[in-house]
Design a protein around this motif. Structure first.
Motif, PDB file in Angstrom:
ATOM      1  N   GLY A 157      -0.636  -1.539  -3.373  1.00 39.29           N
ATOM      2  CA  GLY A 157      -2.000  -0.997  -3.479  1.00 39.29           C
ATOM      3  C   GLY A 157      -2.627  -0.562  -2.173  1.00 39.29           C
ATOM      4  O   GLY A 157      -3.807  -0.214  -2.130  1.00 39.29           O
ATOM      5  N   ARG A 158      -1.868  -0.553  -1.038  1.00 39.90           N
ATOM      6  CA  ARG A 158      -2.471  -0.233   0.263  1.00 39.90           C
ATOM      7  C   ARG A 158      -3.152   1.138   0.288  1.00 39.90           C
ATOM      8  O   ARG A 158      -4.132   1.348   0.976  1.00 39.90           O
ATOM      9  N   PHE A 159      -2.617   2.080  -0.457  1.00 40.56           N
ATOM     10  CA  PHE A 159      -3.136   3.459  -0.355  1.00 40.56           C
ATOM     11  C   PHE A 159      -4.057   3.844  -1.519  1.00 40.56           C
ATOM     12  O   PHE A 159      -4.422   4.998  -1.661  1.00 40.56           O
ATOM     13  N   GLY A 198      -0.299   9.789   9.195  1.00 37.94           N
ATOM     14  CA  GLY A 198      -0.408   8.661   8.284  1.00 37.94           C
ATOM     15  C   GLY A 198      -0.060   7.337   8.939  1.00 37.94           C
ATOM     16  O   GLY A 198       0.297   7.284  10.126  1.00 37.94           O
ATOM     17  N   CYS A 199      -0.187   6.274   8.168  1.00 39.35           N
ATOM     18  CA  CYS A 199       0.070   4.941   8.711  1.00 39.35           C
ATOM     19  C   CYS A 199       0.392   3.989   7.569  1.00 39.35           C
ATOM     20  O   CYS A 199      -0.246   4.052   6.525  1.00 39.35           O
ATOM     21  N   ASP A 200       1.374   3.102   7.787  1.00 39.05           N
ATOM     22  CA  ASP A 200       1.767   2.121   6.765  1.00 39.05           C
ATOM     23  C   ASP A 200       1.258   0.719   7.070  1.00 39.05           C
ATOM     24  O   ASP A 200       1.550  -0.211   6.327  1.00 39.05           O
ATOM     25  N   HIS A 201       0.566   0.529   8.175  1.00 38.67           N
ATOM     26  CA  HIS A 201       0.141  -0.821   8.535  1.00 38.67           C
ATOM     27  C   HIS A 201      -0.993  -1.288   7.614  1.00 38.67           C
ATOM     28  O   HIS A 201      -1.742  -0.480   7.083  1.00 38.67           O
ATOM     29  N   PRO A 202      -1.124  -2.610   7.469  1.00 43.37           N
ATOM     30  CA  PRO A 202      -2.085  -3.119   6.478  1.00 43.37           C
ATOM     31  C   PRO A 202      -3.459  -3.504   7.041  1.00 43.37           C
ATOM     32  O   PRO A 202      -4.223  -4.172   6.339  1.00 43.37           O
ATOM     33  N   CYS A 203      -3.795  -3.114   8.280  1.00 44.74           N
ATOM     34  CA  CYS A 203      -5.024  -3.580   8.943  1.00 44.74           C
ATOM     35  C   CYS A 203      -6.231  -3.551   7.988  1.00 44.74           C
ATOM     36  O   CYS A 203      -6.551  -2.505   7.413  1.00 44.74           O
ATOM     37  N   GLY A 204      -6.896  -4.709   7.895  1.00 41.94           N
ATOM     38  CA  GLY A 204      -7.897  -4.896   6.858  1.00 41.94           C
ATOM     39  C   GLY A 204      -9.190  -4.123   7.054  1.00 41.94           C
ATOM     40  O   GLY A 204      -9.978  -3.993   6.125  1.00 41.94           O
ATOM     41  N   ILE A 207      -9.340   2.374   6.864  1.00 42.15           N
ATOM     42  CA  ILE A 207      -9.062   3.195   5.677  1.00 42.15           C
ATOM     43  C   ILE A 207      -8.263   4.445   6.037  1.00 42.15           C
ATOM     44  O   ILE A 207      -8.060   5.319   5.193  1.00 42.15           O
ATOM     45  N   ILE A 208      -7.775   4.511   7.276  1.00 41.15           N
ATOM     46  CA  ILE A 208      -7.017   5.705   7.670  1.00 41.15           C
ATOM     47  C   ILE A 208      -5.802   5.926   6.760  1.00 41.15           C
ATOM     48  O   ILE A 208      -5.527   7.058   6.367  1.00 41.15           O
ATOM     49  N   PRO A 209      -5.066   4.872   6.373  1.00 39.78           N
ATOM     50  CA  PRO A 209      -3.929   5.112   5.462  1.00 39.78           C
ATOM     51  C   PRO A 209      -4.356   5.797   4.152  1.00 39.78           C
ATOM     52  O   PRO A 209      -3.642   6.663   3.650  1.00 39.78           O
ATOM     53  N   LEU A 306      -5.415  -3.143  20.639  1.00 40.78           N
ATOM     54  CA  LEU A 306      -5.051  -4.498  20.196  1.00 40.78           C
ATOM     55  C   LEU A 306      -6.008  -5.028  19.120  1.00 40.78           C
ATOM     56  O   LEU A 306      -5.682  -5.963  18.418  1.00 40.78           O
ATOM     57  N   GLN A 307      -7.195  -4.510  19.064  1.00 40.89           N
ATOM     58  CA  GLN A 307      -8.232  -4.810  18.047  1.00 40.89           C
ATOM     59  C   GLN A 307      -8.856  -6.197  18.200  1.00 40.89           C
ATOM     60  O   GLN A 307     -10.035  -6.366  17.963  1.00 40.89           O
ATOM     61  N   HIS A 308      -8.096  -7.211  18.585  1.00 38.40           N
ATOM     62  CA  HIS A 308      -8.665  -8.540  18.856  1.00 38.40           C
ATOM     63  C   HIS A 308      -7.616  -9.345  19.601  1.00 38.40           C
ATOM     64  O   HIS A 308      -6.487  -8.845  19.804  1.00 38.40           O
ATOM     65  N   LYS A 318      -5.185  -8.877   9.190  1.00 34.55           N
ATOM     66  CA  LYS A 318      -3.855  -8.524   8.673  1.00 34.55           C
ATOM     67  C   LYS A 318      -3.040  -7.755   9.718  1.00 34.55           C
ATOM     68  O   LYS A 318      -2.393  -6.745   9.421  1.00 34.55           O
ATOM     69  N   ARG A 319      -3.161  -8.212  10.973  1.00 35.43           N
ATOM     70  CA  ARG A 319      -2.393  -7.557  12.027  1.00 35.43           C
ATOM     71  C   ARG A 319      -1.371  -8.483  12.682  1.00 35.43           C
ATOM     72  O   ARG A 319      -0.305  -8.055  13.056  1.00 35.43           O
ATOM     73  N   GLY A 320      -1.734  -9.752  12.835  1.00 36.40           N
ATOM     74  CA  GLY A 320      -0.839 -10.677  13.532  1.00 36.40           C
ATOM     75  C   GLY A 320      -0.946 -10.532  15.040  1.00 36.40           C
ATOM     76  O   GLY A 320      -1.657  -9.666  15.552  1.00 36.40           O
TER      77      GLY A 320
END
Ligand code: SF4
Length: 489
Positions: A157-159, A198-204, A207-209, A306-308, A318-320
């Protein structure tokens, strides 16, 4: 994506057979490349591009929808451009990410807008503006397949755009190639090349994906062919762009694709500088770093958002990753590329960010000592998984933390910039400064186009008449918090 035949209409009954089209491009360099491609398609079809909105029959606003402030800027620009419809302009077209997000709402609530063009249907710019494609009926785009990570994320459901009223269900899946017409909007010696979309990463928070679709790379030969053509036409600096350039080539089984590509581009004789934006932290390989270190033409510059730095916040994002892991990566980058310039960006005030987590971020910034750093205040995006999270911080608290973080970085930047006094660098002269008629502006390998602090040139040798777009040698004479003053030597 709409088929070519449905996207093209024959010449409308207009007062001119050659409509004058003005473009406003907002947001990131990836959006700028989309604007350049749309301008190329229009120009090839016979439209005339004009730099001033006052002179345009049709105005196109290519929008950004990254965060709330970008959406607001897009809406303000649309309304500002709509005012030209009381003058010469007879059509207003809205393109880009805002269309992917708010397609129906734009058409319903902004009657001034005549047509919309999403990020996955750039060919529709012809019908939107009202020109025919001309002789060729071949699409200027390649439809590319995704990779297994993207397919798996799609299944989970990511996209999904289901919660967005009026969004079309088809995800963008095209990419331009070396044969796609493109009109560069950058200064003559510098150009971007989009190597992936595009992008497949799940960053919460992102919404770019959903806006740009699954990750897909341009063919290796296509990128090289475009770089060679740009170099032949006078471009000397190329910046490779994508949401995540470090995944480049994975979808067609290439290992270390970005490193291989950089190596290949560095061999193009006319090019002086090659860069790339952006790196995903756990995708920075030894091979990539060694390639940057070994090739003089590849700027020693890595932008890794790095975002955080708090492991708990990164997990909720959801990045790790964690401060320790990132510090080790930074150490490896500095060890392999001793003169590397590091840039990053952070999101402050992610839902549930405790005082302690924010302090971890501050400590990390103090320890990492980035050369350049940006920060964004978290803002809710419907469709992002973080939207449903609890414990949201007040906008006031978020902004106060963001300012505090920038204050820490300001001191670091000031200290680091001071150490550059007296040092010499290659300089790409950009032209007259907007600050003062007595100053010129330029960039060194430490400065990516548009984003980093300014480099002002206050002094040139007697008898030298510096030419914008040419390279010189400069020496740093003064350092401020973020900006530098130099003389050409
Ligand atoms: S890596 Fe994360 S933040 Fe960057 S575009 Fe992909 S989903 Fe968004």
């Amino acid at each position: 994506m709409a088929s070519k035949s449905s996207s093209i209409v024959l010449q409308e009954n207009t007062e001119t057979s050659k409509p004058k089209v003005g473009f406003v491009s907002l947001g990131c360099p990836k959006n700028l490349v989309d604007s350049e491609v749309m301008m190329g398609i229009l120009s090839q079809a016979g439209a005339e591009l004009v730099p001033r909105a006052e002179d345009a029959d049709v105005i196109v606003v290519n929008t950004c929808s990254f965060i709330e402030s970008a959406q607001q800027e897009s809406v303000n620009t649309i309304l500002e451009m709509a005012s030209h419809k009381s003058g010469k302009a007879r059509k207003l077209v809205v393109a880009g990410c805002l269309v992917e997000r708010f397609r129906d709402e734009i058409l319903k609530n902004m009657p001034e807008v005549d047509a919309v063009v999403g990020t996955g249907e750039l060919e529709n710019i012809l019908s939107a503006v009202g020109v025919s494609s001309g002789a060729s009926s071949d699409s200027p785009f390649r439809i590319l397949t995704s990779r297994s990570e993207g397919d798996a994320r799609e299944a989970s459901g990511r996209f999904s755009r289901e919660s967005w009223d009026g969004a079309i269900s088809d995800l963008p899946n095209y990419l331009y190639d070396e044969a796609t017409p493109r009109v560069l909007a950058t200064p003559r010696s510098t150009a971007y090349i989009k190597i992936a979309e595009g992008c497949d990463h799940p960053c919460g928070f992102c919404i770019i994906p959903q806006l740009r679709g699954k990750f897909r790379s341009r063919r290796f030969e296509s990128v090289v062919a475009e770089a060679e053509r740009l170099a032949r036409s006078g471009v000397r600096e190329i910046t490779l762009i994508g949401q995540d350039t470090t995944c480049y080539g994975e979808d067609f089984g290439l290992k270390d694709g970005l490193a291989l590509l950089l190596d290949k581009l560095a061999a193009i004789e006319q090019l002086r500088w090659v860069r790339f934006l952006y790196a995903y932290p756990n995708k920075i390989t030894n091979r990539l770093l060694e390639t940057i270190a070994a090739q003089e033409k590849i700027c020693s510059y890595v932008d890794v958002p790095l975002q955080h730095a708090s492991a708990a916040t990164l997990k909720r994002m959801k990045r790790g990753g964690s401060a320790d892991i990132f510090l080790r990566t930074i150490e490896k980058m500095r060890h392999t590329i001793p003169d590397v310039t590091l840039r990053t960006s952070f999101i402050v005030g992610f839902p549930g960010e405790t005082e302690k987590e924010f302090e971890e971020l501050c400590d990390f910034v103090r320890e990492a000592e980035f050369d350049w750093m940006g920060s964004f205040a978290y803002s809710d995006q419907e469709g992002a998984t973080a939207y449903a999270l609890e414990n949201k911080l007040s906008p006031r608290e978020v902004e106060s933390r963001r300012k505090h973080l920038m204050h820490i970085q300001k001191g670091i930047s000031r200290r680091k910039k001071k150490t550059l006094r007296g040092k010499e660098f290659d300089l790409l002269l950009e032209g007259q400064s907007e600050e003062s008629d007595f100053l010129l502006e330029g960039r060194t390998p430490m400065h990516a186009p548009e984003i980093d602090g300014k480099l002002y040139i206050a002094d040139v040798p007697d008898g030298l008449d510096p030419v914008p777009g040419e390279f010189y040698r400069c020496q740093i004479t003064e350092a401020h918090d973020y900006d530098l003053i130099a003389k050409i030597v």
